[in-house]
Design an enzyme around this catalytic site. Structure first.
Site, PDB file in Angstrom:
ATOM      1  CB  SER A   1     -21.914  11.188  21.055  1.00 40.74           C
ATOM      2  OG  SER A   1     -21.891  12.593  20.954  1.00 40.74           O
TER       3      SER A   1
ATOM      4  CE  LYS B   1     -20.276  13.496  23.785  1.00 35.50           C
ATOM      5  NZ  LYS B   1     -18.822  13.264  23.762  1.00 35.50           N
TER       6      LYS B   1
ATOM      7  CE  LYS C   1     -21.212  16.108  20.795  1.00 34.49           C
ATOM      8  NZ  LYS C   1     -19.864  16.477  21.240  1.00 34.49           N
TER       9      LYS C   1
ATOM     10  CG  ASP D   1     -19.589  17.191  24.655  1.00 29.28           C
ATOM     11  OD1 ASP D   1     -19.063  18.253  25.062  1.00 29.28           O
ATOM     12  OD2 ASP D   1     -19.026  16.427  23.845  1.00 29.28           O
TER      13      ASP D   1
ATOM     14  CD  GLU E   1     -17.459  15.176  26.390  1.00 26.52           C
ATOM     15  OE1 GLU E   1     -18.409  14.374  26.514  1.00 26.52           O
ATOM     16  OE2 GLU E   1     -16.632  15.091  25.473  1.00 26.52           O
TER      17      GLU E   1
ATOM     18  CG  ASP F   1     -13.516  16.319  24.404  1.00 26.03           C
ATOM     19  OD1 ASP F   1     -12.373  16.205  23.950  1.00 26.03           O
ATOM     20  OD2 ASP F   1     -14.526  16.086  23.689  1.00 26.03           O
TER      21      ASP F   1
ATOM     22  CE  LYS G   1     -13.502  13.385  21.845  1.00 23.82           C
ATOM     23  NZ  LYS G   1     -14.066  14.614  21.223  1.00 23.82           N
TER      24      LYS G   1
ATOM     25  N   GLY H   1     -14.906   9.895  21.165  1.00 30.35           N
ATOM     26  CA  GLY H   1     -14.855   9.561  19.739  1.00 30.35           C
ATOM     27  C   GLY H   1     -14.852  10.823  18.914  1.00 30.35           C
TER      28      GLY H   1
HETATM   29  O1  OSB Z   1     -16.939  16.535  21.694  1.00 34.34           O
HETATM   30  O2  OSB Z   1     -16.869  14.438  21.874  1.00 34.34           O
HETATM   31  C1  OSB Z   1     -16.993  15.438  21.162  1.00 34.34           C
HETATM   32  C2  OSB Z   1     -17.682  14.405  17.545  1.00 34.34           C
HETATM   33  C3  OSB Z   1     -16.952  15.347  16.872  1.00 34.34           C
HETATM   34  C4  OSB Z   1     -16.294  16.319  17.576  1.00 34.34           C
HETATM   35  C5  OSB Z   1     -16.356  16.344  18.974  1.00 34.34           C
HETATM   36  C6  OSB Z   1     -17.066  15.377  19.667  1.00 34.34           C
HETATM   37  C7  OSB Z   1     -17.768  14.410  18.928  1.00 34.34           C
HETATM   38  C8  OSB Z   1     -18.618  13.382  19.529  1.00 34.34           C
HETATM   39  C9  OSB Z   1     -18.851  12.149  18.702  1.00 34.34           C
HETATM   40  O3  OSB Z   1     -19.179  13.518  20.582  1.00 34.34           O
HETATM   41  C10 OSB Z   1     -18.617  10.880  19.406  1.00 34.34           C
HETATM   42  C11 OSB Z   1     -18.591   9.714  18.452  1.00 34.34           C
HETATM   43  O4  OSB Z   1     -17.573   9.519  17.736  1.00 34.34           O
HETATM   44  O5  OSB Z   1     -19.568   8.972  18.415  1.00 34.34           O
HETATM   45 MG    MG Z   2     -16.687  16.303  23.754  1.00 36.49          MG
END
Ligand code: OSB
Ligand code: MG
Length: 374
Positions: free
Chosen positions: A138, A164, A166, A191, A216, A241, A265, A293
């Protein structure tokens, strides 16, 4: 029989190697609430609460979860006899609303204790079938499209099976298109962490032709209705999510057509029993799932890896190796990734499969409280 007689609550502060930016905020260090649970038999296990400092992902924060665990969740299980960890979720749900992350930390810890007590790997205890799990990365929001392309390229070179990205308004089409042009066949997804509304989906529509695996959580954190409207307008699958906090929400998603994929999660849905129920429901209905995660330490990661060994976790999880986040993790061995972009499910050890490095935890600890009966 499972009976928790003592829980040690501990908060550690674990600095991230580099800041991680999502649409709603930037994290530079992780405040992790860790639990060490002890059963009457002497079996113990660690677990982790995924709530972070600020309520910019979901409403829970580490301070709220701490209070919730101490005042409500732990007292509900302490000294109680459970047939097994599968009974804990119902006991925590019957008259106690919300606080999924606080509940999950305790509930999952009890699965960990049960695995220790039975001398079984946690992944096997919950019915996991995989020996290794595909890993995705991510990538936080970057300063420029070029910086993002370099990060994505490097991740694929390391073997990651999914990248992924952001996104948020203004840091979306140009960024994702740059990666797609540089890496035409790469498994990419985006995401948004709730950064869009139905009134500004032009960017999502503009990215609909970029062969993304999924978008996402583009819309509000608790929405399933508007996502259904959005999904009608996109070819790219929507993955939920934040909105999926229980089995019922997954059922709503299917019923309404709010998405076609779910990121599970365990910390967000109240723990393993709820995660497994969502997994089974999705499997029965042809909905692929993958494990998200929350920048967990190696303790939380152990639970995610065990969960992701279930058969319907068919897309790569956000399960990056320890070294991607931390100078040094709190577990040994640290979590690693094979050159093929998988992480090995620890099946050769009982319990969560990694040892907690007590000295490291001690060095990082900012508060401790011991909760016990009597
Ligand atoms: O939206 O998946 C998410 C991290 C913190 C809060 C929300 C998200 C995330 C990540 C990190 O995408 C994923 C990781 O732990 O590598
Ligand atoms: Mg997410």
């Amino acid at each position: 029989m499972l009976q928790i007689v003592r829980v040690t609550m501990r908060e550690i502060r674990l600095p991230l190697r580099e800041p991680f930016q999502i649409s709603s905020g930037t994290m530079t260090a992780r405040r992790c609430a860790l639990l060490e649970l002890e059963d009457v038999s002497g079996a113990t296990s660690w677990s982790e609460c995924v709530a972070d400092d600020a309520p910019n992902y979901l409403p829970e924060t580490v301070d709220v979860a701490w209070l919730s665990m101490k005042k409500w969740v732990i007292p509900r299980v302490l000294g109680q006899t459970f047939e097994g960890p599968g009974d804990v979720h119902a006991a925590l749900e019957c008259d106690f609303r919300g606080h999924q992350m606080a509940k999950a930390a305790v509930e999952m810890g009890m699965w960990g204790v049960e695995a220790e007590r039975l001398g079984m790997p946690l992944a096997r205890l919950i019915g996991g079938t995989r020996e290794e799990v595909d890993v995705g990365i991510s990538l936080g929001i970057q300063a420029t499209p070029e910086a993002l392309v370099e990060k994505a390229r490097a991740a694929l070179a390391l073997g990651y099976r999914k990248v992924k990205i952001k996104i948020k308004p203004g840091k979306d089409v140009e960024y994702v298109r740059a990666v797609r042009e540089a890496l035409p066949d790469a498994p990419l997804m985006a995401d948004a962490n709730n950064a869009y509304t139905l009134d500004n989906i032009d960017a999502l529509i503009a990215m609909d032709d970029l062969k993304l695996m999924m978008f996402e959580q583009p819309l509000a954190w608790d929405d399933v209705v508007r996502h259904a409207e959005l999904q009608k307008r996109l070819k790219t699958p929507v993955c939920l999510d934040e909105s999926i906090t229980s089995l019922e929400k997954a059922q709503d998603m299917l019923h309404l057509g709010s998405g076609r994929i779910i990121n599970i999660k365990p910390g967000r849905v109240g723990g393993f029993t709820s995660s497994i129920a969502i997994h089974d429901f999705c499997e029965a209905n042809g909905i692929p799932v993958w494990c998200g995660g929350m920048l967990e330490s190696g303790i939380g990661r152990a639970y995610n890896v065990a969960l992701a060994s279930l058969p319907n976790f068919v897309k790569p999880g956000d399960l990056s190796p320890s070294a991607r986040y931390w100078e040094r993790d709190v577990v040994t061995p640290e979590w690693t990734m094979t050159p093929q972009g998988t992480t090995l499910v620890p099946l050769d050890k009982p319990g969560i499969g990694v040892r907690v490095d007590r000295d490291r935890v001690e060095d990082l600890t900012v508060r401790v409280e011991i909760i016990q009966g009597g």
